[in-house]
Design a protein around this motif. Structure first.
Motif, short mmCIF file in Angstrom:
data_model
loop_
_atom_site.label_atom_id
_atom_site.label_comp_id
_atom_site.label_asym_id
_atom_site.label_seq_id
_atom_site.Cartn_x
_atom_site.Cartn_y
_atom_site.Cartn_z
N HIS A 177 -11.71 -19.72 41.82
CA HIS A 177 -10.66 -19.59 40.79
C HIS A 177 -10.29 -20.97 40.24
O HIS A 177 -10.16 -21.92 41.00
N PHE A 178 -10.17 -21.04 38.93
CA PHE A 178 -9.79 -22.29 38.26
C PHE A 178 -8.38 -22.14 37.69
O PHE A 178 -8.04 -21.11 37.09
N ASP A 190 -1.47 -30.49 46.79
CA ASP A 190 -2.69 -30.36 45.98
C ASP A 190 -3.19 -31.73 45.54
O ASP A 190 -4.40 -32.00 45.54
N VAL A 191 -2.27 -32.60 45.15
CA VAL A 191 -2.64 -33.97 44.76
C VAL A 191 -3.27 -34.69 45.95
O VAL A 191 -4.33 -35.33 45.82
N ASP A 192 -2.64 -34.57 47.11
CA ASP A 192 -3.16 -35.23 48.31
C ASP A 192 -4.55 -34.72 48.68
O ASP A 192 -5.40 -35.49 49.14
N ASP A 235 -11.06 -18.90 48.08
CA ASP A 235 -10.20 -18.22 49.07
C ASP A 235 -8.82 -18.88 49.11
O ASP A 235 -8.24 -19.09 50.19
N GLN A 236 -8.32 -19.26 47.93
CA GLN A 236 -6.99 -19.85 47.74
C GLN A 236 -6.84 -21.23 48.39
O GLN A 236 -5.73 -21.70 48.61
#
Length: 343
Positions: A177-178, A190-192, A235-236
């Motif tokens: 998923h994008f 998410d940044v890390d 898978d998230q």
């Protein structure tokens, strides 16, 4: 310190540019004008604030046409006899730079040199003695109106590669998923994750990751104000991403990385393409891959725009007053030659 404004005429080859200098409490109207004219996140108020480009010594030059319209704005500091311009990763016209130099040297006769860093100079400036060195680059993609037009601009091999990798990745990982996240909705985790992917890739090549904890903190801060991050999840779980900033209709990519466990899927390349596709749909104007010679940047349509370090001197006599600047120029030139040889 109170606001100060000094207006003076600039007549470099009858440029028609009048000059205003501001220092102290800088007026708010300057910052949106600066960003609009420069089209660069590196000349935005959030970037200057986060990266320490503003302090009590900061001054601003405003260049206006005869009808009063602002056509240029430069932020700078003065140290001893040297001016350091803070604007970076933007284009400057020769006549604008000449008008700035003439007005500054006239207003403050003790000054003898002006230093600019990471500037694109489309024209040759011949008004002053100078040292100029192209030391870096920004790969810029001008975004077309449609995704179909963009694909058609790429080589047939790249088009086939994109279709193949998209189909293969979705077939092997059906949960792929994008998504794109902006500003305050960006999660630090998410940044890390993307930074850690990049660090792991550099370590696998025996190279040092070029971002320390201070730089990471600054990147987090600017992303929360002007950020756009693109993520691919399986898978998230984040498996690839781009960390970008936005200035008007220009998007600047600072980090691209993917989980080494998925090397075979080329997720970093796909994430970059899907990001460009989304930006075209949003009617953005340009995508900046920034510095670093990597094949995917030109494959995806980036055009190299040189970034120079420029030192202007008031006269040839004043060049002798700055042996340190000359030495810095020579060392930078040697480093540039070495990097080109290694590449």
């Amino acid at each position: 310190m109170s606001l100060q404004a000094v207006t003076a005429s600039a007549t470099v080859a009858d440029s028609g540019i009048t000059s205003e200098f501001y220092q102290g409490v800088l007026p708010d109207f300057l910052w949106p004008v600066l960003e609009r004219l420069s089209q660069s996140i590196f000349c935005s108020l959030p970037h200057l604030r986060v990266y320490g480009g503003l302090n009590p010594q900061t001054q601003v030059w405003v260049g206006r046409q005869r009808d009063g319209v602002i056509i240029a704005l430069l932020v700078f500091e003065i140290r001893n006899r040297t001016v350091r311009v803070i604007n970076e990763v933007c284009s400057l016209q020769a006549r604008v730079l000449a008008a700035f130099a003439q007005a500054l040297f006239r207003q403050q006769p003790q000054l003898s040199a002006i230093v600019l860093h990471a500037i694109h100079l489309p024209e040759l400036l011949s008004s002053y003695p100078q040292h100029q060195l192209v030391f870096s680059e920004d790969f810029v993609l001008s975004l077309p109106a449609t995704d179909a037009e963009y694909l058609a601009s790429l080589s047939r091999q790249t088009q086939q590669k994109i279709r193949y990798q998209l189909s293969r990745s979705r077939r092997k990982q059906p949960s792929l998923h994008f998504r794109i996240v902006r500003d305050q909705c960006i999660a630090d985790a998410d940044v890390d994750a993307v930074i850690q992917f990049n660090r792991a890739r550099m370590a696998s090549k025996g190279r040092r990751f070029g971002m320390d904890s201070t730089e990471e903190g600054r990147l987090h801060a600017i992303l929360h104000e002007r950020g756009l991050i693109a993520l691919i999840e399986i898978d998230q779980v984040v498996c690839a991403g781009l960390l970008c900033t936005v200035s008007g209709r220009d998007v600047f990519m600072h980090v691209i990385a993917h989980d080494p466990q998925h090397d075979d899927l080329r997720l970093g390349f796909l994430c970059c393409y899907l990001t460009i596709q989304s930006l075209i749909a949003e009617r953005m104007a340009r995508f900046h891959f920034l510095w670093g010679h990597y094949d995917y940047k030109t494959r995806l349509g980036g055009k190299e725009q040189p970034l120079a370090r420029l030192v202007l001197y008031k006269s040839r006599l004043h060049m002798a007053l700055h042996p340190v600047l000359l030495m810095q120029h020579m060392l930078a030139s040697m480093r540039r030659t070495l990097r080109q040889w290694r590449r």
